[in-house]
Enzyme design. Structure first.
Site: not given
Ligand SMILES: *[C@@H]1O[C@H](CO)[C@@H](O)[C@H](O)[C@H]1NC(C)=O
Ligand SMILES: *[C@@H]1O[C@H](CO)[C@@H](O)[C@H](O)[C@H]1NC(C)=O
Ligand SMILES: *[C@@H]1O[C@H](CO)[C@@H](O)[C@H](O)[C@H]1NC(C)=O
Ligand SMILES: *[C@@H]1O[C@H](CO)[C@@H](O)[C@H](O)[C@H]1NC(C)=O
Ligand SMILES: *[C@@H]1O[C@H](CO)[C@@H](O)[C@H](O)[C@H]1NC(C)=O
Length: 402
Positions: A227, A250
């Site tokens: 993430d 991310h």
């Protein structure tokens, strides 16, 4: 010239010896070490060392002298470690030279955390050791349900809450069940030389998440995760992020913001000298598409390289996970004074810069300076909705900001 007498040499040696002894003594007498092995932890990971750590913490925190909770080289199997302050001095250490391994059973933790420092002022967490979060079973649960209700709350590896003057340096954290590092309601925090790793497809294994905190420095860290490498939540200000390697992951995000109507803003954030490699996003501001009184202002993203990044530069004000509680609404978060400067490299998408701002609160004073992004060797494109600002030194024509 006469050679120095034996006496003089002996005298010098003696002085040196006294100097060394004096300093090692003053070093030893200044700090107390509380090794977890003195409290019953075994070095082979075969017993549950939770109590040993908690008792060693009590001794450390209650000591009148600067004190160090020490995990010598070895393997320790531990569950929830809540280290409460306040302590009696503001010179507390947690030195980890071994490996702390979390229980794999994600239902065995309290307060959504594995290791928590709560209400501690003056703390240094350091050492060459590692934190092994054993996240696989929890990720499997998340993968099975694929919605926000099927599994218990995730367990963050290391949390720092309601604390100040904390330095976290040199540690490695692997396979966190949820966020690796979580900082909230804290100030004067330095995080550096960390190595945070979880698989690309592991859910919500953010590297470092900070919220409701101020005067934060995050630097010189290597983050590969499933993430955000770093995310900055509501109520955070005076943040410097520098010299970070991120990927996969991310990217570095301000957000998510605006989940709640009443929400403190984010201001004065600088993110510089970052390399993104094969990440989903590079630098991002992300807000929920629903009413909120929050804001983002005075942000600089500069001196950044992108290698095959899907959304190198993105402002997304339409976040609405699981399409619950926000469809067809506009974000109330006001975004202003954001500078993107000297950002180069390759986009994995033909749109390298995407500004999707809120129709009711357009982004204002957004600046692009010397941004050169390519897609398949050609200049990338820009797409803008509801954004005011200007640009210079781009490698493509842009007339999309007002
Ligand atoms: C130990 O304390 C003394 C007196 O407070 C100080 O002068 C000395 O620098 C300290 N030594 C270390 C290693 O912190
Ligand atoms: C989440 O997934 C589980 C299992 O598939 C299901 O029982 C539950 O109703 C889902 N919850 C929502 C809010 O979709
Ligand atoms: C902005 O944050 C930096 C730390 O990154 C700090 O040094 C600086 O004083 C802050 N500026 C303002 C205006 O508060
Ligand atoms: C570039 O990124 C895309 C999408 O993330 C990925 O499928 C592809 O393998 C990457 N290419 C290289 C050369 O790493
Ligand atoms: C670009 O926008 C910034 C922020 O609004 C402003 O200070 C600056 O003067 C503008 N530059 C140009 C060339 O218009």
């Amino acid at each position: 010239m006469a050679a120095p007498s034996t006496n003089t040499i002996l005298h010098l040696l003696l002085l040196t010896l006294i100097y060394i002894l004096h300093h090692s003594k003053s070093f030893a007498s200044n700090q107390s070490y509380f090794p977890v092995t003195d409290f019953g932890a075994r070095l082979d990971g075969r017993n549950d060392a939770t109590e040993a750590f908690l008792n060693a913490w009590k001794a450390t925190c209650q000591s009148d002298k600067p004190s160090i909770l020490y995990a010598p080289p070895g393997l320790y199997s531990v569950g929830t470690l809540i280290f409460n302050g306040p302590c009696r001095t503001s010179k507390i250490g947690f030195r980890i030279d071994g490996t702390l391994r979390a229980f794999s059973d994600y239902t065995a933790f309290q307060q959504g955390t594995w290791i928590l420092f709560n209400n501690v002022n003056g703390l240094s967490i350091y050492g060459g050791g590692s934190l092994d979060g054993q996240g696989e079973a929890f990720w499997a649960c998340k993968g099975k349900y694929n919605n926000n209700t099927g599994c218990p709350e995730g367990v963050k590896t290391l949390s720092i809450g309601r604390s100040s003057n904390v330095k976290l340096t040199g540690l490695k954290s692997f396979n966190s069940k949820f966020f690796h590092i979580f900082v909230w309601a804290s100030n004067n925090i330095v995080v550096e030389d960390l190595y945070l790793v979880a698989p690309e497809n592991s859910p919500n294994t953010d590297g470092i998440h900070v919220q409701q905190s101020s005067d934060i420095i995050i630097r010189k860290s290597f983050i590969k995760t499933g993430d955000d490498c770093i995310s900055i939540g509501p109520g955070t200000y005076n943040v410097l992020v520098e010299s970070i390697y991120c990927g996969p992951g991310h990217g570095i995000s301000i957000g998510s913001l605006g989940q709640y109507e009443e929400e403190p803003g984010v201001r004065n954030v600088t993110v510089k000298t970052v390399d993104f490699y094969n990440t989903m996003n590079g630098v991002r501001i992300k807000t929920w598409g629903r009413p909120s009184n929050g804001y983002v202002s005075n942000v600089v993203f500069r001196d950044i390289t992108m290698s095959n990044v899907t959304n190198p530069i993105i402002i997304d004000q339409n976040y609405c996970p699981w399409q619950q509680g926000c469809p067809h609404q506009n974000s109330g978060i006001k975004i202003s004074k954001v500078i993107f400067s000297n950002i180069r490299g390759s986009s994995a998408n033909e749109v390298g810069i995407k500004f999707e701002c809120s129709p009711s609160q357009p982004c204002r004073a957004i600046q692009l300076k010397n941004v050169k992004l390519t897609y398949n060797q050609n200049p990338a494109m820009i797409s803008c909705r509801y954004v005011f600002g200007n640009s210079s030194g781009l490698n493509f024509m842009s007339a999309c900001m007002h």
